[in-house]
Design an enzyme around this catalytic site. Sequence first.
Site, PDB file in Angstrom:
ATOM      1  CG  HIS A 155      -1.122   6.228  -2.577  1.00  0.00           C
ATOM      2  ND1 HIS A 155      -2.251   6.046  -3.351  1.00  0.00           N
ATOM      3  CD2 HIS A 155      -1.445   5.794  -1.331  1.00  0.00           C
ATOM      4  CE1 HIS A 155      -3.213   5.531  -2.593  1.00  0.00           C
ATOM      5  NE2 HIS A 155      -2.755   5.361  -1.368  1.00  0.00           N
ATOM      6  CG  ASP A 167      -1.600   5.634   2.703  1.00  0.00           C
ATOM      7  OD1 ASP A 167      -1.810   5.381   1.495  1.00  0.00           O
ATOM      8  OD2 ASP A 167      -2.491   6.073   3.459  1.00  0.00           O
ATOM      9  CG  ASP A 168       0.165   8.976   0.557  1.00  0.00           C
ATOM     10  OD1 ASP A 168       0.273   8.973  -0.689  1.00  0.00           O
ATOM     11  OD2 ASP A 168      -0.868   8.637   1.160  1.00  0.00           O
ATOM     12  CG  HIS A 206      -1.960   1.048   1.234  1.00  0.00           C
ATOM     13  ND1 HIS A 206      -3.210   0.895   1.796  1.00  0.00           N
ATOM     14  CD2 HIS A 206      -1.939   2.320   0.755  1.00  0.00           C
ATOM     15  CE1 HIS A 206      -3.914   2.001   1.659  1.00  0.00           C
ATOM     16  NE2 HIS A 206      -3.149   2.905   1.042  1.00  0.00           N
ATOM     17  CG  HIS A 213      -7.529   3.315  -0.685  1.00  0.00           C
ATOM     18  ND1 HIS A 213      -6.782   2.744  -1.679  1.00  0.00           N
ATOM     19  CD2 HIS A 213      -6.673   4.116   0.012  1.00  0.00           C
ATOM     20  CE1 HIS A 213      -5.525   3.186  -1.579  1.00  0.00           C
ATOM     21  NE2 HIS A 213      -5.431   4.028  -0.563  1.00  0.00           N
ATOM     22  CD  GLU A 216      -7.578   6.637   4.169  1.00  0.00           C
ATOM     23  OE1 GLU A 216      -8.053   6.655   3.023  1.00  0.00           O
ATOM     24  OE2 GLU A 216      -6.487   7.191   4.458  1.00  0.00           O
TER      25      GLU A 216
HETATM   26  N1  HPA Z   1      -6.307   7.605   1.075  1.00  0.00           N
HETATM   27  C1  HPA Z   1      -7.002   7.779  -0.043  1.00  0.00           C
HETATM   28  N2  HPA Z   1      -6.448   8.207  -1.158  1.00  0.00           N
HETATM   29  C2  HPA Z   1      -5.141   8.460  -1.175  1.00  0.00           C
HETATM   30  C3  HPA Z   1      -4.377   8.303  -0.054  1.00  0.00           C
HETATM   31  C4  HPA Z   1      -4.995   7.848   1.137  1.00  0.00           C
HETATM   32  O1  HPA Z   1      -4.364   7.699   2.218  1.00  0.00           O
HETATM   33  N3  HPA Z   1      -3.110   8.631  -0.403  1.00  0.00           N
HETATM   34  C5  HPA Z   1      -3.129   8.966  -1.696  1.00  0.00           C
HETATM   35  N4  HPA Z   1      -4.366   8.879  -2.173  1.00  0.00           N
HETATM   36 ZN    ZN Z   2      -3.678   4.791   0.411  1.00  0.00          ZN
END
Ligand code: HPA
Ligand code: ZN
Length: 329
Positions: free
Chosen positions: A11, A270-271, A9, A189, A192
């Site tokens: 991006h 994630d990021d 996971h 996703h 969340e």
């Molecule tokens: N959630 C949803 N979309 C996203 C995320 C995230 O954490 N990071 C980049 N796009």
């Molecule tokens: Zn994500």
Amino acid sequence: MHLPKAELHLHIEGTLEPELAFALAERNGVKLPHADTEELRRAYLFDDLQSFLDLYYALMAVLRTEEDFEELADAYLARAAQQGVRHAEIFFDPQAHTARGVPIATVIEGLARALDRGEERHGISTRLIMCFLRDETAESALATLADAKPHLHRIAAVGLDSAEVGHPPSKFREVYEEAAALGLRRVAHAGEEGPPAYIWEALDILGVERVDHGLRSMEDPELVERLVRDRVPLTLCPLSNVRLRTIDILEQHPLREMMAAGLLVTVNSDDPAYFGGYVGDTFHAVHEALGLDQEQLRELARNSFLAAFLDDDEERRARYLAEVDAHVF
Ligand code: HPA
Ligand code: ZN
């Protein structure tokens, strides 16, 4: 943390570090609304998912050429390798680039240049996952899938990301059906910020094989039972949950309870450029904050390879699992 692991996971646009953003801005003649990397870093205080997405999409303005996407992905692989990543399944957001006039071919072929050399340069095998932006229309997602057709040999799966609440998985039934017919794997996703009902929809309407986040599944015991029964992997991102204020502090993250419930959970970044750490840092953080012991960390690493899209290379999966078992902390 050098424990061998897969990252499932991630991006790629979320790996854009401030230093590279400014270097690309200069090279491409793009003006950023921040004076320097320090000022930009100070903007990384988010209230929720949307406040992060606003900055995430704005900074992408610096990504314009194949070389830019190649450099971005190569920088990620270099950092990931230092943290024990052996396999990475990488999301990208084509609509965030095509909307700015960057062709999908530039994005995919640029990323592929780095990924094709990922094993030789960084010892990391990779897969690409093309995400649809759920706050855009279903028609736009369909057009994106059509646009990607000449590049499908480079893409393992489709995913669904961006602003969740108000954009349920059911909105994308048709494009997921088409993706499945084209032989693509499916993830999304869900849960969340959105409710457990979105996780049910991702499973039952989109036919996903893995749920990205799935954090809120713990609110619905029947859903947990289903996820355990079908061994559906969840790609958790604990540092992201804290930075986007889904949970207050890492000590309150339900990771331990989710493992105890028998869920096949993985831990991911994630990021990482925005959320304070790459995946090795994330393993370290959950070890410290939640007191996970070495065998629990090993279980998370094993899960990451079990959940990976390596069905076409079971020999490799077995090799990676053996590396996890042989790891000495
Ligand atoms: N959630 C949803 N979309 C996203 C995320 C995230 O954490 N990071 C980049 N796009
Ligand atoms: Zn994500």
